[in-house]
Design an enzyme around this catalytic site. Structure first.
Site, PDB file in Angstrom:
ATOM      1  CB  THR A 169      40.521  46.908  30.550  1.00 26.28           C
ATOM      2  OG1 THR A 169      40.748  45.586  31.024  1.00 26.28           O
ATOM      3  CG2 THR A 169      39.157  47.380  30.994  1.00 26.28           C
ATOM      4  NE  ARG A 197      40.249  36.871  34.329  1.00 26.42           N
ATOM      5  CZ  ARG A 197      40.561  38.074  33.858  1.00 26.42           C
ATOM      6  NH1 ARG A 197      39.849  38.599  32.874  1.00 26.42           N
ATOM      7  NH2 ARG A 197      41.581  38.748  34.357  1.00 26.42           N
ATOM      8  N   GLY A 199      37.065  39.530  35.390  1.00 26.87           N
ATOM      9  CA  GLY A 199      38.224  40.339  35.729  1.00 26.87           C
ATOM     10  C   GLY A 199      37.834  41.627  36.425  1.00 26.87           C
TER      11      GLY A 199
END
Length: 353
Positions: A169, A197, A199
């Site tokens: 990230t 999904r 995160g």
């Protein structure tokens, strides 16, 4: 006339090229500086954010991003959004949108996902692209390699994804000329992640956090990278903010090193190991505002991580040439971190005064 000073720090991976020019940020808010810094990272195809992101199990790009304003506590995030080169711009637009009164008195959202986020981007004039334009050839090659191993494992074992396919990230923290703080984060997510999904980069209290005291003499902004599910389970960014705020409220001298060590060991690593995760991964870029001599606000920059390394860069309007480096923990004896010892590497960075 008092010299204008703006400070910005970013984290990411290999391939970082620069931050921002001095003239373009002197009058910007911390929130705008964070958005613009992360936009640079999202445009870099070597990083797992925006263009060049990891592909989902279905071979598509879905991005997460979030931004938080330390002065107001406002937050905006988007998750699993396709066809958007700069998801951080959409997260910022959603934050600004949440500040406006709704004609029907509805509570405005602070998070949008998937097709809803994409539609909101179009309504705000944020550039969208065809989903296939987000896919980098390198990402396709990695997807083909690991999708084949998943579908056709050798002797029943597809192998393990490399660490850089599971995290990376990117993010930023900033301090503006008024002393206000902001933080942001952006990610393409795990390679072969399930479609839909989201995160830590889209989750409130997980991937970024920014706060300031009412007197504006203390505060913090952090951006976090690592294994999203681990970070979300612990609400890591918010927990760190609360720990720093608690000590500052006690009027005791702030020991940021100790707080980082305690939070990452006791409130992140240990609970994850109890769940069977022997190597929970997280990295923190932290900018703090502390009270110095003569009540002058003092800025301090920290980096802490449980992984083998973390890439960071920082600059200011007084010294605009960015200092970039890949921080690495000292060599360990053995192939893994000893579960009975601290797995956290912490260092203070000399951000320009």
């Amino acid at each position: 006339m008092k010299e204008r000073r703006v400070y910005v720090a970013v984290h990411g991976g290999a391939g970082y090229h620069g931050v921002l020019s001095e003239q373009s940020v002197k009058n910007d808010s911390a929130l705008s500086v964070v958005e613009r810094a992360i936009t640079v990272l999202e445009d870099d195809e070597h990083l797992n954010a925006g263009y060049g992101s990891n592909l989902t199990i279905d071979g598509t790009v879905e991005c997460d991003a979030a931004v938080m304003d330390g002065l107001s506590g406002d937050f905006g995030s988007v998750g699993a959004v396709p066809g958007l080169k700069n998801p951080i711009k959409l997260a910022s637009a959603l934050l600004r949108h949440s500040r406006e009164p709704d004609p029907l008195g509805r509570i405005r959202p602070m998070t949008l996902v998937a097709s809803g986020a994409y539609s909101f981007a179009s309504s705000q004039g944020i550039q969208t692209v065809a989903p296939n334009e987000m896919i980098l050839p390198r990402a396709t090659q990695e997807w083909q390699k690991w999708k084949s191993r998943l579908d056709h494992p050798v002797d029943g074992d597809p192998g393990n994804l490399p660490q850089d396919a599971m995290q990376d990230t990117v993010g930023a923290v900033a301090w503006d000329n008024e002393g206000n703080l902001a933080a942001g984060v952006s990610s393409g997510g795990l390679l072969l992640k399930y479609s839909g999904r989201i995160g830590e980069a889209a989750t409130f209290g997980a991937g970024c956090w920014a706060q300031q005291s009412r007197c504006e003499r203390s505060g913090m902004a952090c951006s976090i990278s690592g294994a999203g599910e681990h970070i979300m389970r612990g609400g890591l960014a918010r927990v760190l903010g609360e720990a720093l705020q608690s000590q500052q409220s006690d009027d005791s001298e702030l020991d940021t090193h100790h707080i980082l060590l305690r939070v990452l060991n006791q409130q992140f690593t240990e609970p994850m190991r109890q769940r069977g995760e022997q190597m929970p991964n997280a990295g923190v870029l932290l900018l703090t505002k502390e009270q110095g001599e003569d009540d002058e606000a003092v800025r301090k920059l920290w980096c802490a991580f449980t992984t083998e390394s973390m890439a960071v860069a920082y600059a200011s309007t007084t010294i605009p040439s960015p200092k970039a480096s890949i921080l690495r923990r000292p060599a360990l004896t053995g192939s893994a971190v000893d579960a009975d010892k601290s797995s956290v590497f912490i260092t203070a960075l000399p951000i320009h005064r």
